[in-house]
Design a protein around this motif. Structure first.
Motif, PDB file in Angstrom:
ATOM      1  N   PHE A  45       2.979   7.293   3.416  1.00  0.00           N
ATOM      2  CA  PHE A  45       3.972   6.265   2.773  1.00  0.00           C
ATOM      3  C   PHE A  45       3.308   4.921   2.988  1.00  0.00           C
ATOM      4  O   PHE A  45       2.652   4.805   3.943  1.00  0.00           O
ATOM      5  CB  PHE A  45       5.113   6.548   3.213  1.00  0.00           C
ATOM      6  CG  PHE A  45       5.689   6.184   4.721  1.00  0.00           C
ATOM      7  CD1 PHE A  45       5.886   4.922   5.010  1.00  0.00           C
ATOM      8  CD2 PHE A  45       5.325   7.090   5.782  1.00  0.00           C
ATOM      9  CE1 PHE A  45       6.244   4.483   6.312  1.00  0.00           C
ATOM     10  CE2 PHE A  45       5.376   6.489   7.119  1.00  0.00           C
ATOM     11  CZ  PHE A  45       5.966   5.315   7.201  1.00  0.00           C
ATOM     12  N   GLU A  46       3.509   3.996   2.126  1.00  0.00           N
ATOM     13  CA  GLU A  46       3.129   2.506   2.286  1.00  0.00           C
ATOM     14  C   GLU A  46       4.620   1.736   2.829  1.00  0.00           C
ATOM     15  O   GLU A  46       5.534   2.369   3.003  1.00  0.00           O
ATOM     16  CB  GLU A  46       2.947   2.088   1.056  1.00  0.00           C
ATOM     17  CG  GLU A  46       1.747   2.632   0.383  1.00  0.00           C
ATOM     18  CD  GLU A  46       1.314   2.045  -1.045  1.00  0.00           C
ATOM     19  OE1 GLU A  46       1.910   0.977  -1.438  1.00  0.00           O
ATOM     20  OE2 GLU A  46       0.237   2.292  -1.600  1.00  0.00           O
ATOM     21  N   GLY A  48       7.444  -0.505   3.436  1.00  0.00           N
ATOM     22  CA  GLY A  48       8.703  -0.817   2.516  1.00  0.00           C
ATOM     23  C   GLY A  48       9.184   0.640   1.762  1.00  0.00           C
ATOM     24  O   GLY A  48      10.145   0.281   1.153  1.00  0.00           O
ATOM     25  N   GLU A  49       8.519   1.619   1.585  1.00  0.00           N
ATOM     26  CA  GLU A  49       8.978   2.648   1.272  1.00  0.00           C
ATOM     27  C   GLU A  49       9.587   3.643   2.402  1.00  0.00           C
ATOM     28  O   GLU A  49       9.529   3.504   3.720  1.00  0.00           O
ATOM     29  CB  GLU A  49       7.804   3.687   0.732  1.00  0.00           C
ATOM     30  CG  GLU A  49       7.198   2.880  -0.407  1.00  0.00           C
ATOM     31  CD  GLU A  49       5.899   3.664  -1.076  1.00  0.00           C
ATOM     32  OE1 GLU A  49       5.391   3.301  -1.903  1.00  0.00           O
ATOM     33  OE2 GLU A  49       5.320   4.617  -0.340  1.00  0.00           O
ATOM     34  N   PRO A  50      10.288   4.647   2.052  1.00  0.00           N
ATOM     35  CA  PRO A  50      10.968   5.614   2.964  1.00  0.00           C
ATOM     36  C   PRO A  50       9.815   6.232   3.517  1.00  0.00           C
ATOM     37  O   PRO A  50       8.791   6.633   2.815  1.00  0.00           O
ATOM     38  CB  PRO A  50      12.042   6.385   2.158  1.00  0.00           C
ATOM     39  CG  PRO A  50      11.658   6.251   0.980  1.00  0.00           C
ATOM     40  CD  PRO A  50      10.871   4.928   0.643  1.00  0.00           C
ATOM     41  N   ILE A  51       9.865   6.773   4.917  1.00  0.00           N
ATOM     42  CA  ILE A  51       9.095   7.775   5.346  1.00  0.00           C
ATOM     43  C   ILE A  51       8.816   9.188   4.460  1.00  0.00           C
ATOM     44  O   ILE A  51       9.957   9.789   4.284  1.00  0.00           O
ATOM     45  CB  ILE A  51       9.468   8.307   6.982  1.00  0.00           C
ATOM     46  CG1 ILE A  51       9.435   6.774   7.609  1.00  0.00           C
ATOM     47  CG2 ILE A  51       8.322   9.220   7.370  1.00  0.00           C
ATOM     48  CD1 ILE A  51      10.056   7.072   9.036  1.00  0.00           C
ATOM     49  N   GLN A  98      -6.150   0.326   9.373  1.00  0.00           N
ATOM     50  CA  GLN A  98      -5.187  -0.386   8.472  1.00  0.00           C
ATOM     51  C   GLN A  98      -5.832  -1.615   7.800  1.00  0.00           C
ATOM     52  O   GLN A  98      -5.412  -1.616   6.898  1.00  0.00           O
ATOM     53  CB  GLN A  98      -3.974  -0.963   9.366  1.00  0.00           C
ATOM     54  CG  GLN A  98      -3.125  -1.786   8.943  1.00  0.00           C
ATOM     55  CD  GLN A  98      -2.138  -2.381   9.862  1.00  0.00           C
ATOM     56  OE1 GLN A  98      -2.564  -3.180  10.552  1.00  0.00           O
ATOM     57  NE2 GLN A  98      -0.748  -2.214   9.671  1.00  0.00           N
ATOM     58  N   GLN A  99      -6.627  -2.083   8.214  1.00  0.00           N
ATOM     59  CA  GLN A  99      -7.162  -3.654   7.630  1.00  0.00           C
ATOM     60  C   GLN A  99      -8.411  -3.268   6.650  1.00  0.00           C
ATOM     61  O   GLN A  99      -8.702  -4.035   5.887  1.00  0.00           O
ATOM     62  CB  GLN A  99      -7.642  -4.572   8.755  1.00  0.00           C
ATOM     63  CG  GLN A  99      -6.553  -5.032   9.636  1.00  0.00           C
ATOM     64  CD  GLN A  99      -6.880  -5.623  10.822  1.00  0.00           C
ATOM     65  OE1 GLN A  99      -8.107  -5.939  11.207  1.00  0.00           O
ATOM     66  NE2 GLN A  99      -5.890  -5.759  11.918  1.00  0.00           N
ATOM     67  N   ILE A 100      -8.974  -2.160   6.751  1.00  0.00           N
ATOM     68  CA  ILE A 100     -10.328  -2.005   6.106  1.00  0.00           C
ATOM     69  C   ILE A 100      -9.755  -2.025   4.491  1.00  0.00           C
ATOM     70  O   ILE A 100      -8.994  -1.242   4.178  1.00  0.00           O
ATOM     71  CB  ILE A 100     -11.019  -0.652   6.495  1.00  0.00           C
ATOM     72  CG1 ILE A 100     -12.534  -1.102   6.031  1.00  0.00           C
ATOM     73  CG2 ILE A 100     -10.284   0.530   5.914  1.00  0.00           C
ATOM     74  CD1 ILE A 100     -13.490  -1.717   6.874  1.00  0.00           C
ATOM     75  N   LYS A 101     -10.610  -2.538   3.651  1.00  0.00           N
ATOM     76  CA  LYS A 101     -10.331  -2.299   2.210  1.00  0.00           C
ATOM     77  C   LYS A 101     -11.044  -1.046   1.915  1.00  0.00           C
ATOM     78  O   LYS A 101     -12.104  -0.673   2.021  1.00  0.00           O
ATOM     79  CB  LYS A 101     -10.953  -3.471   1.559  1.00  0.00           C
ATOM     80  CG  LYS A 101     -10.146  -4.987   1.856  1.00  0.00           C
ATOM     81  CD  LYS A 101     -10.715  -5.960   0.800  1.00  0.00           C
ATOM     82  CE  LYS A 101     -10.041  -7.139   1.175  1.00  0.00           C
ATOM     83  NZ  LYS A 101     -10.506  -8.449   0.426  1.00  0.00           N
ATOM     84  N   TRP A 109      -1.358   2.589   3.921  1.00  0.00           N
ATOM     85  CA  TRP A 109      -0.363   3.452   4.412  1.00  0.00           C
ATOM     86  C   TRP A 109      -0.163   3.379   5.897  1.00  0.00           C
ATOM     87  O   TRP A 109       0.856   4.026   6.395  1.00  0.00           O
ATOM     88  CB  TRP A 109      -0.714   5.000   3.967  1.00  0.00           C
ATOM     89  CG  TRP A 109      -1.991   5.636   4.349  1.00  0.00           C
ATOM     90  CD1 TRP A 109      -3.215   5.567   3.912  1.00  0.00           C
ATOM     91  CD2 TRP A 109      -2.222   6.315   5.600  1.00  0.00           C
ATOM     92  NE1 TRP A 109      -3.956   5.996   4.692  1.00  0.00           N
ATOM     93  CE2 TRP A 109      -3.446   6.539   5.812  1.00  0.00           C
ATOM     94  CE3 TRP A 109      -1.194   6.488   6.801  1.00  0.00           C
ATOM     95  CZ2 TRP A 109      -4.071   7.175   6.782  1.00  0.00           C
ATOM     96  CZ3 TRP A 109      -1.745   7.220   7.849  1.00  0.00           C
ATOM     97  CH2 TRP A 109      -3.234   7.513   7.932  1.00  0.00           C
ATOM     98  N   ILE A 110      -1.008   2.673   6.752  1.00  0.00           N
ATOM     99  CA  ILE A 110      -1.047   2.645   8.054  1.00  0.00           C
ATOM    100  C   ILE A 110       0.237   1.277   8.388  1.00  0.00           C
ATOM    101  O   ILE A 110      -0.718   0.187   8.547  1.00  0.00           O
ATOM    102  CB  ILE A 110      -2.383   2.457   8.797  1.00  0.00           C
ATOM    103  CG1 ILE A 110      -3.112   3.854   8.470  1.00  0.00           C
ATOM    104  CG2 ILE A 110      -2.053   2.434  10.338  1.00  0.00           C
ATOM    105  CD1 ILE A 110      -4.484   3.788   8.783  1.00  0.00           C
ATOM    106  N   THR A 111       1.279   1.447   8.504  1.00  0.00           N
ATOM    107  CA  THR A 111       2.120   0.646   8.799  1.00  0.00           C
ATOM    108  C   THR A 111       2.054   0.169  10.256  1.00  0.00           C
ATOM    109  O   THR A 111       1.545   0.881  11.136  1.00  0.00           O
ATOM    110  CB  THR A 111       3.369   0.862   8.355  1.00  0.00           C
ATOM    111  OG1 THR A 111       4.169   1.907   9.161  1.00  0.00           O
ATOM    112  CG2 THR A 111       3.845   1.302   6.806  1.00  0.00           C
ATOM    113  N   ASN A 112       2.764  -1.178  10.339  1.00  0.00           N
ATOM    114  CA  ASN A 112       2.606  -1.452  11.873  1.00  0.00           C
ATOM    115  C   ASN A 112       3.474  -0.502  12.724  1.00  0.00           C
ATOM    116  O   ASN A 112       3.178  -0.258  13.941  1.00  0.00           O
ATOM    117  CB  ASN A 112       3.305  -2.980  12.101  1.00  0.00           C
ATOM    118  CG  ASN A 112       2.293  -3.970  11.380  1.00  0.00           C
ATOM    119  OD1 ASN A 112       1.167  -3.833  11.470  1.00  0.00           O
ATOM    120  ND2 ASN A 112       2.837  -5.044  10.980  1.00  0.00           N
TER     121      ASN A 112
END
Length: 213
Positions: A45-46, A48-51, A98-101, A109-112
């Motif tokens: 998931f991204e 701000g979205e629900p899991i 997480q950071q790679i484009k 989709w890798i949230t903190n």
């Protein structure tokens, strides 16, 4: 759609919707994540979205003896262009993933919260990473969940050409030496296919997974 409560539970993967989503909600606790992977389910998931929990059909996997290593990759491995370590910089590998484009993706989709959750699994010895170095700089790697006989690959990154392939091939060779049955790659992409991965029916994947738990 099944909505998770505080109860530690997932419905059977046979109840997954055709788009691959099996459930929404819950949390990223270590116990829930472990139950998910052992049940053939993973979060995706991204921010701000629900899991959102997935169990796609078909499933992209690598049978370890089907690994494809190109001639050019063999040359790179033989030249020892990179140094490779195992499970030495897990958090940094996740942060780079997480950071790679990535082509076709606006975000990650890798949230903190996911990084913190998987770092806890790493401390438990369940989540593991492979790091690829060049001139003492972390230039590639991957991470995933180690279920003992099945390794569930989550994400990989590369800052220089071929670094992620080196991580992938090195991981597979390590799994072969330790008699693992399968590398789970979750969903299709052409890069994985070029390395020998292929799609199988989810029911076949679940038989292998359940025999490994």
């Amino acid at each position: 759609m099944f909505y998770l409560s505080k109860e530690l539970y997932f419905p059977p993967v046979s109840e997954t919707k055709s788009h691959g989503i099996i459930a929404i909600g819950g949390d990223l606790s270590s116990n829930r994540l472990l139950l998910a992977y052992k049940s053939g389910i993973f979060p995706w998931f991204e921010d701000g979205e629900p899991i959102t929990w997935w169990s796609p059909n078909p499933r992209m996997v690598l049978f370890l003896d089907e690994l494809v290593i190109s001639k050019s990759m063999r040359n790179i491995l033989n030249r020892n262009t990179f140094a490779v370590t195992f499970n030495q910089n897990f958090r940094d590998v996740m942060a780079n993933c997480q950071q790679i484009k990535r082509d076709g993706q606006n975000g990650t989709w890798i949230t903190n919260d996911m990084i913190e959750a998987y770092c806890k699994l790493n401390e438990m010895g369940v989540a593991k990473s492979i790091e690829v170095w060049q001139n003492d700089e972390l230039v590639g790697g991957l991470y995933g969940i180690d279920l003992g006989n099945v390794f569930c690959g989550e994400s990989m990154f590369s800052k220089v050409s071929n670094a992620s392939k080196v991580a992938f091939v090195t991981l597979v060779k390590q799994l072969q030496r330790n008699n693992y049955k399968l590398l789970d790659c979750q969903v299709y992409n052409p890069h994985l296919e070029s390395l020998g991965c292929r799609e199988i029916d989810r029911s076949d994947f679940m038989k292998i997974l359940q025999n490994s738990n």
